[in-house]
Design a protein around this motif. Sequence first.
Motif, PDB file in Angstrom:
ATOM      1  N   PRO A  89       0.788  -1.239   0.000  1.00  0.00           N
ATOM      2  CA  PRO A  89       0.000   0.000   0.000  1.00  0.00           C
ATOM      3  C   PRO A  89       0.816   1.283   0.000  1.00  0.00           C
ATOM      4  O   PRO A  89       0.335   2.322  -0.472  1.00  0.00           O
ATOM      5  CB  PRO A  89      -0.848  -0.123   1.271  1.00  0.00           C
ATOM      6  CG  PRO A  89      -0.129  -1.107   2.136  1.00  0.00           C
ATOM      7  CD  PRO A  89       0.516  -2.066   1.198  1.00  0.00           C
ATOM      8  N   GLU A  90       2.048   1.237   0.509  1.00  0.00           N
ATOM      9  CA  GLU A  90       2.835   2.470   0.609  1.00  0.00           C
ATOM     10  C   GLU A  90       3.644   2.765  -0.651  1.00  0.00           C
ATOM     11  O   GLU A  90       4.236   3.842  -0.772  1.00  0.00           O
ATOM     12  CB  GLU A  90       3.760   2.413   1.825  1.00  0.00           C
ATOM     13  CG  GLU A  90       3.013   2.361   3.152  1.00  0.00           C
ATOM     14  CD  GLU A  90       2.037   3.534   3.310  1.00  0.00           C
ATOM     15  OE1 GLU A  90       2.429   4.667   2.963  1.00  0.00           O
ATOM     16  OE2 GLU A  90       0.909   3.307   3.762  1.00  0.00           O
ATOM     17  N   THR A  96       5.192   0.152  -8.029  1.00  0.00           N
ATOM     18  CA  THR A  96       4.614  -1.190  -8.076  1.00  0.00           C
ATOM     19  C   THR A  96       4.882  -1.835  -9.434  1.00  0.00           C
ATOM     20  O   THR A  96       5.309  -2.989  -9.524  1.00  0.00           O
ATOM     21  CB  THR A  96       3.106  -1.142  -7.809  1.00  0.00           C
ATOM     22  OG1 THR A  96       2.871  -0.582  -6.513  1.00  0.00           O
ATOM     23  CG2 THR A  96       2.487  -2.536  -7.872  1.00  0.00           C
ATOM     24  N   LYS A 126       0.069   6.766  -4.197  1.00  0.00           N
ATOM     25  CA  LYS A 126       0.285   5.548  -3.429  1.00  0.00           C
ATOM     26  C   LYS A 126      -0.888   4.588  -3.639  1.00  0.00           C
ATOM     27  O   LYS A 126      -2.027   5.009  -3.795  1.00  0.00           O
ATOM     28  CB  LYS A 126       0.442   5.870  -1.946  1.00  0.00           C
ATOM     29  CG  LYS A 126       1.759   6.567  -1.622  1.00  0.00           C
ATOM     30  CD  LYS A 126       1.962   6.715  -0.132  1.00  0.00           C
ATOM     31  CE  LYS A 126       3.337   7.327   0.151  1.00  0.00           C
ATOM     32  NZ  LYS A 126       3.586   7.458   1.614  1.00  0.00           N
ATOM     33  N   VAL A 127      -0.577   3.313  -3.619  1.00  0.00           N
ATOM     34  CA  VAL A 127      -1.591   2.297  -3.884  1.00  0.00           C
ATOM     35  C   VAL A 127      -2.752   2.398  -2.900  1.00  0.00           C
ATOM     36  O   VAL A 127      -3.919   2.228  -3.273  1.00  0.00           O
ATOM     37  CB  VAL A 127      -0.968   0.887  -3.840  1.00  0.00           C
ATOM     38  CG1 VAL A 127      -2.046  -0.190  -3.848  1.00  0.00           C
ATOM     39  CG2 VAL A 127      -0.014   0.698  -5.006  1.00  0.00           C
ATOM     40  N   ARG A 128      -2.463   2.702  -1.636  1.00  0.00           N
ATOM     41  CA  ARG A 128      -3.532   2.770  -0.640  1.00  0.00           C
ATOM     42  C   ARG A 128      -4.531   3.889  -0.932  1.00  0.00           C
ATOM     43  O   ARG A 128      -5.645   3.886  -0.396  1.00  0.00           O
ATOM     44  CB  ARG A 128      -2.948   2.931   0.763  1.00  0.00           C
ATOM     45  CG  ARG A 128      -2.161   4.218   0.979  1.00  0.00           C
ATOM     46  CD  ARG A 128      -1.673   4.329   2.425  1.00  0.00           C
ATOM     47  NE  ARG A 128      -0.772   5.438   2.625  1.00  0.00           N
ATOM     48  CZ  ARG A 128      -1.148   6.708   2.767  1.00  0.00           C
ATOM     49  NH1 ARG A 128      -2.436   7.024   2.727  1.00  0.00           N
ATOM     50  NH2 ARG A 128      -0.240   7.664   2.937  1.00  0.00           N
ATOM     51  N   GLN A 129      -4.136   4.841  -1.779  1.00  0.00           N
ATOM     52  CA  GLN A 129      -5.015   5.967  -2.099  1.00  0.00           C
ATOM     53  C   GLN A 129      -5.857   5.707  -3.356  1.00  0.00           C
ATOM     54  O   GLN A 129      -6.675   6.545  -3.728  1.00  0.00           O
ATOM     55  CB  GLN A 129      -4.174   7.240  -2.298  1.00  0.00           C
ATOM     56  CG  GLN A 129      -3.427   7.674  -1.037  1.00  0.00           C
ATOM     57  CD  GLN A 129      -2.491   8.843  -1.294  1.00  0.00           C
ATOM     58  OE1 GLN A 129      -1.747   8.858  -2.275  1.00  0.00           O
ATOM     59  NE2 GLN A 129      -2.530   9.820  -0.404  1.00  0.00           N
ATOM     60  N   LYS A 135      -7.489   0.227  -8.608  1.00  0.00           N
ATOM     61  CA  LYS A 135      -6.724  -0.966  -8.242  1.00  0.00           C
ATOM     62  C   LYS A 135      -6.929  -2.073  -9.275  1.00  0.00           C
ATOM     63  O   LYS A 135      -5.999  -2.815  -9.594  1.00  0.00           O
ATOM     64  CB  LYS A 135      -7.128  -1.450  -6.854  1.00  0.00           C
ATOM     65  CG  LYS A 135      -6.602  -0.567  -5.731  1.00  0.00           C
ATOM     66  CD  LYS A 135      -7.032  -1.074  -4.368  1.00  0.00           C
ATOM     67  CE  LYS A 135      -6.490  -0.168  -3.265  1.00  0.00           C
ATOM     68  NZ  LYS A 135      -6.931  -0.601  -1.919  1.00  0.00           N
TER      69      LYS A 135
END
Length: 322
Positions: A89-90, A96, A126-129, A135
């Motif tokens: 996630p970070e 990625t 960031k992936v978590r966002q 996704k």
Amino acid sequence: MTAIQANHLSKSYGRFQAVNDISFEVEAGTVFALLGRNGAGKTTTIELLTGFQKPDTGAVMVLGLDPIRDRAQVRGNVGIMLQEAGFFPELTVRQTVEIWRDFTPAARPASEALELAGLTAKAKTKVRQLSGDEKRRLDLALALLGRTDALFLDEPTTGMDPEARRNIWQVVRDLAARGTAVLLTTHYLEEAQQLATKLAIMDRGEIVVGGDMVETLAARVGRVSFELPSMIHPGELPLPATVRGRLAVVQAADPDLAAQTLLSWASDRGLRLRGLEVRTASLEDLFLELAQSYDIPQDDVSSGSDRGSRSDRPAVSGDARA
């Protein structure tokens, strides 16, 4: 050339028969839709084809190779987009993709993969966002990193808005036009009908309908619908019709001919058939027919609305992906 082949494939989990003696082929340069309700066996089939699971009986060939015995060689030429993927996630989207590139032979540039998936503007995010839609597009970007000869897409557009979904459709069409064999599972019937030239519909682990998309639908009954004139009784119509309120529906193997018959009849009587609609059989019609024949829940498929998806595999202790 046959790129993906399932030959009498079976897989069970205890007493649960997830896949039961199925066979089909996917040719290079074609899109093959593997359809069915939740729990029909689609996800297990893809895991067998991609080497994540070993079949109990039967054989799998991908690009002429066994996906388990020849795992390294197959993975270098195959793209896989499963229902769920794990991300850090970070990391940013670009980070990625760059990490995945290190494990992908002859990988395309990260910027190219991001552009194909419509994520260029999110490269530094960031992936978590990311949203659920974004996704799924990141999943697709990773699947497209290799210049693949075979591509497996398991529910690729779940959660995407209509514009994003159609953009992905075009990516799939372009890949097929370049010779990639694409195996697609989806709950969006419009998506399957738009993209696929071949299909197989599964129920309880078996293929209940399969073959050429156009030929399969052409063999089904079409329909003509119109507003029944207020002074006309349904029994006066020249063709049998089902009437709900004032909407009359005529089912016919040749809906164009049925429409001509109805229009000629109306013209002779000085009538106008308002709201006349002629429709050949669609995948939705086929699923409704199968729902009656095989007791398939009708809410397990979608003509376009967003919905989630579930694996057809039960929870099994020790089930791990390679």
